[in-house]
Design a protein around this motif. Structure first.
Motif, PDB file in Angstrom:
ATOM      1  N   ALA A 211      -4.354   1.091   7.464  1.00 36.65           N
ATOM      2  CA  ALA A 211      -3.888   1.111   6.275  1.00 36.65           C
ATOM      3  C   ALA A 211      -3.136  -0.159   6.006  1.00 36.65           C
ATOM      4  O   ALA A 211      -3.369  -0.533   4.889  1.00 36.65           O
ATOM      5  CB  ALA A 211      -2.890   2.257   6.125  1.00 36.65           C
TER       6      ALA A 211
ATOM      7  N   VAL B 225       0.776  -1.147  -0.089  1.00 39.19           N
ATOM      8  CA  VAL B 225      -0.109   0.032   0.005  1.00 39.19           C
ATOM      9  C   VAL B 225       0.888   1.419   0.097  1.00 39.19           C
ATOM     10  O   VAL B 225       1.612   1.397   0.670  1.00 39.19           O
ATOM     11  CB  VAL B 225      -0.833  -0.106   1.194  1.00 39.19           C
ATOM     12  CG1 VAL B 225      -1.812   1.501   1.115  1.00 39.19           C
ATOM     13  CG2 VAL B 225      -1.981  -1.153   0.915  1.00 39.19           C
TER      14      VAL B 225
ATOM     15  N   ARG C 119      -1.261  -1.062  -4.123  1.00 35.42           N
ATOM     16  CA  ARG C 119      -2.550  -0.117  -4.000  1.00 35.42           C
ATOM     17  C   ARG C 119      -2.097   1.036  -3.480  1.00 35.42           C
ATOM     18  O   ARG C 119      -1.135   1.265  -2.981  1.00 35.42           O
ATOM     19  CB  ARG C 119      -3.591  -0.950  -3.079  1.00 35.42           C
ATOM     20  CG  ARG C 119      -3.838  -2.278  -3.085  1.00 35.42           C
ATOM     21  CD  ARG C 119      -5.343  -2.616  -2.381  1.00 35.42           C
ATOM     22  NE  ARG C 119      -5.051  -2.427  -1.246  1.00 35.42           N
ATOM     23  CZ  ARG C 119      -5.234  -3.334  -0.083  1.00 35.42           C
ATOM     24  NH1 ARG C 119      -4.958  -4.818  -0.547  1.00 35.42           N
ATOM     25  NH2 ARG C 119      -5.129  -3.117   1.166  1.00 35.42           N
ATOM     26  N   HIS C 120      -3.031   1.801  -3.720  1.00 31.66           N
ATOM     27  CA  HIS C 120      -2.610   3.514  -3.211  1.00 31.66           C
ATOM     28  C   HIS C 120      -3.730   3.863  -2.221  1.00 31.66           C
ATOM     29  O   HIS C 120      -4.888   3.577  -2.111  1.00 31.66           O
ATOM     30  CB  HIS C 120      -2.770   4.464  -4.319  1.00 31.66           C
ATOM     31  CG  HIS C 120      -1.518   4.380  -4.993  1.00 31.66           C
ATOM     32  ND1 HIS C 120      -0.457   5.260  -5.069  1.00 31.66           N
ATOM     33  CD2 HIS C 120      -1.099   3.593  -6.175  1.00 31.66           C
ATOM     34  CE1 HIS C 120       0.485   4.964  -6.107  1.00 31.66           C
ATOM     35  NE2 HIS C 120       0.097   3.941  -6.785  1.00 31.66           N
ATOM     36  N   LEU C 121      -3.326   4.166  -1.065  1.00 29.51           N
ATOM     37  CA  LEU C 121      -4.072   4.946  -0.032  1.00 29.51           C
ATOM     38  C   LEU C 121      -4.008   6.494  -0.242  1.00 29.51           C
ATOM     39  O   LEU C 121      -2.957   7.148  -0.134  1.00 29.51           O
ATOM     40  CB  LEU C 121      -3.696   4.577   1.301  1.00 29.51           C
ATOM     41  CG  LEU C 121      -4.531   5.268   2.522  1.00 29.51           C
ATOM     42  CD1 LEU C 121      -5.803   4.297   2.479  1.00 29.51           C
ATOM     43  CD2 LEU C 121      -3.848   5.265   3.896  1.00 29.51           C
ATOM     44  N   HIS C 122      -5.187   7.009  -0.968  1.00 30.05           N
ATOM     45  CA  HIS C 122      -5.033   8.304  -1.535  1.00 30.05           C
ATOM     46  C   HIS C 122      -4.991   9.440  -0.398  1.00 30.05           C
ATOM     47  O   HIS C 122      -5.202   9.427   0.905  1.00 30.05           O
ATOM     48  CB  HIS C 122      -6.350   8.464  -2.211  1.00 30.05           C
ATOM     49  CG  HIS C 122      -6.441   7.281  -3.407  1.00 30.05           C
ATOM     50  ND1 HIS C 122      -5.589   7.643  -4.521  1.00 30.05           N
ATOM     51  CD2 HIS C 122      -7.548   6.501  -3.783  1.00 30.05           C
ATOM     52  CE1 HIS C 122      -5.894   6.565  -5.359  1.00 30.05           C
ATOM     53  NE2 HIS C 122      -7.061   5.938  -4.982  1.00 30.05           N
TER      54      HIS C 122
ATOM     55  N   LEU D 146      -6.665  10.819   3.710  1.00 27.00           N
ATOM     56  CA  LEU D 146      -7.226   9.737   4.656  1.00 27.00           C
ATOM     57  C   LEU D 146      -6.418   9.392   5.869  1.00 27.00           C
ATOM     58  O   LEU D 146      -6.759   8.535   6.510  1.00 27.00           O
ATOM     59  CB  LEU D 146      -7.087   8.303   3.621  1.00 27.00           C
ATOM     60  CG  LEU D 146      -7.972   8.412   2.487  1.00 27.00           C
ATOM     61  CD1 LEU D 146      -8.239   7.172   1.682  1.00 27.00           C
ATOM     62  CD2 LEU D 146      -9.726   8.899   2.897  1.00 27.00           C
TER      63      LEU D 146
ATOM     64  N   LEU E 180       1.511   4.958   0.651  1.00 29.54           N
ATOM     65  CA  LEU E 180       0.646   6.215   1.222  1.00 29.54           C
ATOM     66  C   LEU E 180       0.925   7.308   0.475  1.00 29.54           C
ATOM     67  O   LEU E 180       1.842   8.324   0.564  1.00 29.54           O
ATOM     68  CB  LEU E 180       1.363   6.211   2.563  1.00 29.54           C
ATOM     69  CG  LEU E 180       1.333   5.106   3.426  1.00 29.54           C
ATOM     70  CD1 LEU E 180       1.818   5.592   4.936  1.00 29.54           C
ATOM     71  CD2 LEU E 180       0.043   4.549   3.658  1.00 29.54           C
TER      72      LEU E 180
END
Length: 293
Positions: A199, A89, A123-126, A129, A91
């Protein structure tokens, strides 16, 4: 320590990390630096700076040597299953932050592309958030400064000539911070830990830059805005106490190394170091030299 490893003077070294002092030098020098879960490496005999943020850990040229040194420091025998298809992920609050230089972003994008080519999942944690990165840095200083003032008070009294004017000023500032600010920063740590735990749900590691810039030409003045900005991506995990590893992620066009940081869950050193090792195999950056080397 990082420079000695990068120069081949030592195969490995020990470092301490209160806001990034293992990971930032490691990133600037193109080596591996590992900050384990808070408390996992004993710090007896080490001058305390901020006892609730201080960590100890190893630096080396590759993850395998780093793991060996960590085992030696702790007496652990890390065993983790090989993860064939990893999930990371990114960030974006940190990766896309205004202080992160373009060469750093480009190097990490290249690393991400290689991971995808190798069959791993990104995956990206936009943005928006997580708590604001600069708020995290400010909270970290509100934890660190009063603790450092107390930790260094006796040293200052005994040998004030061995401290710079800037350090003595920081000690005074630490004593001047209101207790209520310090207590609010401690409470904020719990919120931060919950955010990063969420996350990591369903992922093997979080990804973000280690340092927002490539290695600077000159050291920033201690306590200056430039100095504090360097901790943007590292001090969050001193605040939470999670294990964090910086590994080489290639070089800029000017031949300066870039570090990429991987974050794991508490007490999962074996898994995080295994993920870091698999990352190196997938990207082969540890086998590369800067342009013109």
């Amino acid at each position: 320590s990082a420079a000695a490893v990068a120069a081949g003077i030592a195969d490995g070294a020990f470092g301490t990390d209160t806001g990034g002092s293992i990971r930032l030098p490691a990133a600037y020098c193109g080596v591996v630096g590992f900050k384990p879960t808070f408390g996992n490496v004993p710090l007896q005999g080490v001058q305390a700076l901020s006892p609730t943020l201080d960590h100890g850990g190893p630096l080396a040229n590759d993850v395998a040597t780093t793991s060996m040194l960590y085992n030696w420091m702790t007496g652990d025998k890390l065993v983790a299953p090989c993860i064939r298809r990893m999930t990371f992920v990114v960030l974006d609050d940190y990766f896309l932050h205004a202080t992160v230089q373009t060469p750093v972003q480009l190097a990490i994008e290249t690393a991400l592309a290689r991971l995808i080519t190798a069959g791993h999942i990104i995956r990206h944690l936009h943005t928006g958030l997580l708590s604001s990165p600069m708020t995290v840095v400010e909270a970290g200083i509100l934890v660190m400064a009063p603790e450092a003032a107390i930790a260094l008070e006796a040293f200052e009294r005994a040998a004030p000539e061995r401290l710079t004017d800037a350090t003595r000023a920081q000690i005074a500032e630490g004593f001047a911070i209101p207790a209520v600010w310090h207590l609010r920063a401690l409470a904020f740590r719990q919120k931060l830990a919950s955010e990063f735990h969420a996350a990591l749900e369903g992922a093997d590691a979080l990804i973000l830059p280690t340092a927002p810039t490539v290695a600077p030409g000159n050291a920033a003045e201690v306590g200056s805005n430039d100095d504090l900005a360097q901790m943007l991506c590292t001090i969050p995990f001193n605040m939470t106490g999670q294990p964090a590893a910086t590994i080489p992620a290639g070089f800029t066009r000017d031949g300066l190394p870039v570090g990429l940081q991987l974050i794991g869950n508490y007490l999962q050193e074996a898994k995080l170091l295994n993920v870091a090792h698999q990352f190196q195999l997938a990207t082969d950056f540890h086998m590369r030299k800067p342009p013109g080397y």
